[in-house]
Design a protein around this motif. Sequence first.
Motif, PDB file in Angstrom:
ATOM      1  N   MET A   1      -6.772 -39.476 -20.158  1.00  0.00           N
ATOM      2  CA  MET A   1      -5.636 -38.626 -19.886  1.00  0.00           C
ATOM      3  C   MET A   1      -6.028 -37.540 -18.883  1.00  0.00           C
ATOM      4  SD  MET A   1      -3.012 -36.792 -22.477  1.00  0.00           S
ATOM      5  CE  MET A   1      -4.003 -35.498 -23.152  1.00  0.00           C
ATOM      6  N   ILE A   2      -7.183 -36.930 -19.060  1.00  0.00           N
ATOM      7  CA  ILE A   2      -7.653 -35.900 -18.134  1.00  0.00           C
ATOM      8  C   ILE A   2      -7.915 -36.516 -16.766  1.00  0.00           C
ATOM      9  CG2 ILE A   2      -9.517 -34.267 -17.675  1.00  0.00           C
ATOM     10  CD1 ILE A   2      -7.860 -33.292 -19.923  1.00  0.00           C
ATOM     11  N   GLN A   3      -8.468 -37.728 -16.743  1.00  0.00           N
ATOM     12  CA  GLN A   3      -8.762 -38.394 -15.477  1.00  0.00           C
ATOM     13  C   GLN A   3      -7.471 -38.652 -14.695  1.00  0.00           C
ATOM     14  OE1 GLN A   3     -11.632 -38.829 -14.089  1.00  0.00           O
ATOM     15  NE2 GLN A   3     -10.897 -39.966 -12.318  1.00  0.00           N
ATOM     16  N   GLY A   4      -6.417 -39.088 -15.376  1.00  0.00           N
ATOM     17  CA  GLY A   4      -5.138 -39.330 -14.722  1.00  0.00           C
ATOM     18  C   GLY A   4      -4.555 -38.051 -14.145  1.00  0.00           C
ATOM     19  N   PHE A   5      -4.674 -36.945 -14.881  1.00  0.00           N
ATOM     20  CA  PHE A   5      -4.193 -35.664 -14.399  1.00  0.00           C
ATOM     21  C   PHE A   5      -4.983 -35.230 -13.165  1.00  0.00           C
ATOM     22  CE2 PHE A   5      -4.342 -30.979 -14.389  1.00  0.00           C
ATOM     23  CZ  PHE A   5      -2.993 -30.733 -14.194  1.00  0.00           C
ATOM     24  N   LYS A   6      -6.286 -35.427 -13.205  1.00  0.00           N
ATOM     25  CA  LYS A   6      -7.144 -35.059 -12.081  1.00  0.00           C
ATOM     26  C   LYS A   6      -6.763 -35.862 -10.838  1.00  0.00           C
ATOM     27  CE  LYS A   6     -11.989 -34.846 -10.730  1.00  0.00           C
ATOM     28  NZ  LYS A   6     -13.363 -35.154 -11.109  1.00  0.00           N
ATOM     29  N   GLU A   7      -6.501 -37.168 -10.997  1.00  0.00           N
ATOM     30  CA  GLU A   7      -6.102 -37.995  -9.867  1.00  0.00           C
ATOM     31  C   GLU A   7      -4.752 -37.536  -9.310  1.00  0.00           C
ATOM     32  OE1 GLU A   7      -6.154 -42.045 -11.171  1.00  0.00           O
ATOM     33  OE2 GLU A   7      -8.330 -42.048 -11.447  1.00  0.00           O
ATOM     34  N   PHE A   8      -3.830 -37.158 -10.206  1.00  0.00           N
ATOM     35  CA  PHE A   8      -2.523 -36.680  -9.784  1.00  0.00           C
ATOM     36  C   PHE A   8      -2.649 -35.407  -8.955  1.00  0.00           C
ATOM     37  CE2 PHE A   8       0.978 -33.723 -10.774  1.00  0.00           C
ATOM     38  CZ  PHE A   8       2.008 -34.391 -10.136  1.00  0.00           C
ATOM     39  N   ILE A   9      -3.450 -34.472  -9.414  1.00  0.00           N
ATOM     40  CA  ILE A   9      -3.622 -33.195  -8.725  1.00  0.00           C
ATOM     41  C   ILE A   9      -4.332 -33.386  -7.387  1.00  0.00           C
ATOM     42  CG2 ILE A   9      -4.835 -30.972  -8.846  1.00  0.00           C
ATOM     43  CD1 ILE A   9      -2.262 -31.097 -10.470  1.00  0.00           C
ATOM     44  N   MET A  10      -5.265 -34.296  -7.313  1.00  0.00           N
ATOM     45  CA  MET A  10      -6.050 -34.471  -6.095  1.00  0.00           C
ATOM     46  C   MET A  10      -5.333 -35.306  -5.034  1.00  0.00           C
ATOM     47  SD  MET A  10      -8.448 -32.571  -6.728  1.00  0.00           S
ATOM     48  CE  MET A  10      -9.554 -32.824  -5.380  1.00  0.00           C
ATOM     49  N   ARG A  11      -4.166 -35.870  -5.362  1.00  0.00           N
ATOM     50  CA  ARG A  11      -3.396 -36.600  -4.358  1.00  0.00           C
ATOM     51  C   ARG A  11      -2.979 -35.665  -3.243  1.00  0.00           C
ATOM     52  NH1 ARG A  11       1.054 -39.683  -7.661  1.00  0.00           N
ATOM     53  NH2 ARG A  11      -0.380 -40.842  -8.940  1.00  0.00           N
ATOM     54  N   GLY A  12      -2.863 -36.196  -2.042  1.00  0.00           N
ATOM     55  CA  GLY A  12      -2.465 -35.383  -0.904  1.00  0.00           C
ATOM     56  C   GLY A  12      -1.066 -34.821  -1.036  1.00  0.00           C
ATOM     57  N   ASN A  13      -0.169 -35.583  -1.673  1.00  0.00           N
ATOM     58  CA  ASN A  13       1.220 -35.130  -1.778  1.00  0.00           C
ATOM     59  C   ASN A  13       1.345 -33.836  -2.561  1.00  0.00           C
ATOM     60  OD1 ASN A  13       1.765 -37.470  -0.443  1.00  0.00           O
ATOM     61  ND2 ASN A  13       2.676 -38.512  -2.175  1.00  0.00           N
ATOM     62  N   VAL A  14       0.593 -33.698  -3.628  1.00  0.00           N
ATOM     63  CA  VAL A  14       0.683 -32.494  -4.451  1.00  0.00           C
ATOM     64  C   VAL A  14       0.180 -31.285  -3.676  1.00  0.00           C
ATOM     65  CG1 VAL A  14      -0.125 -31.394  -6.571  1.00  0.00           C
ATOM     66  CG2 VAL A  14       0.503 -33.796  -6.589  1.00  0.00           C
ATOM     67  N   ILE A  15      -0.905 -31.451  -2.979  1.00  0.00           N
ATOM     68  CA  ILE A  15      -1.460 -30.357  -2.191  1.00  0.00           C
ATOM     69  C   ILE A  15      -0.490 -29.978  -1.077  1.00  0.00           C
ATOM     70  CG2 ILE A  15      -3.398 -29.646  -0.735  1.00  0.00           C
ATOM     71  CD1 ILE A  15      -4.117 -30.060  -3.704  1.00  0.00           C
ATOM     72  N   GLU A  16       0.057 -30.980  -0.385  1.00  0.00           N
ATOM     73  CA  GLU A  16       1.009 -30.702   0.684  1.00  0.00           C
ATOM     74  C   GLU A  16       2.246 -29.985   0.157  1.00  0.00           C
ATOM     75  OE1 GLU A  16       1.786 -34.496   2.443  1.00  0.00           O
ATOM     76  OE2 GLU A  16      -0.237 -34.658   3.255  1.00  0.00           O
ATOM     77  N   LEU A  17       2.719 -30.382  -1.022  1.00  0.00           N
ATOM     78  CA  LEU A  17       3.881 -29.726  -1.621  1.00  0.00           C
ATOM     79  C   LEU A  17       3.575 -28.273  -1.955  1.00  0.00           C
ATOM     80  CD1 LEU A  17       6.754 -29.915  -2.669  1.00  0.00           C
ATOM     81  CD2 LEU A  17       5.837 -30.742  -4.831  1.00  0.00           C
ATOM     82  N   ALA A  18       2.393 -28.015  -2.494  1.00  0.00           N
ATOM     83  CA  ALA A  18       2.016 -26.638  -2.821  1.00  0.00           C
ATOM     84  C   ALA A  18       1.941 -25.780  -1.563  1.00  0.00           C
ATOM     85  CB  ALA A  18       0.672 -26.632  -3.552  1.00  0.00           C
ATOM     86  N   VAL A  19       1.368 -26.325  -0.516  1.00  0.00           N
ATOM     87  CA  VAL A  19       1.288 -25.590   0.753  1.00  0.00           C
ATOM     88  C   VAL A  19       2.697 -25.335   1.295  1.00  0.00           C
ATOM     89  CG1 VAL A  19       0.555 -25.781   3.163  1.00  0.00           C
ATOM     90  CG2 VAL A  19      -1.025 -26.385   1.333  1.00  0.00           C
TER      91      VAL A  19
END
Length: 144
Positions: A1-19
């Motif tokens: 479960m933690i690994q899936g969350f980590k992969e989700f956060i490290m995706r480029g889309n999430v970072i781009e959305l935050a920026v």
Amino acid sequence: MIQGFKEFIMRGNVIELAVAVVIGAAFTAVVNAIVTGIFNPLIAAIFKSDSLANSMVVTLPGDAKLSFGLVLAAIINFLLVAAVVYFVFVMPLNKLKEAQERRRAAGLPPKDATIPATELDLLTQIRDLLAADAAKPGTGQSPR
């Protein structure tokens, strides 16, 4: 479960959305400052009122009030924000894209890019080097 969350956060889309959210907040502050600091005082001077929202109020029987000035102020504010966004940000970016497209259409590389060698270019260089090496005297090989 933690690994899936980590992969989700490290995706480029999430970072781009935050920026985009952070830059959007800063962008909103810039546009609002231009509208409230420059355009709203000009409109207030034209209508000779401290605020357009407080003008053009019609009082109905029973103390109900229709504030046409408030609606007009919202419409003008929207149009001003749209104009600032277009003329300060969208139009210059469109001009930049058009210039890049013209350079591409003319076969020129973008100003900040180098043309990467294609596979055909590399193979041609290898062929030429092999042919030049084979043509040297004393190598025991003859050019084809």
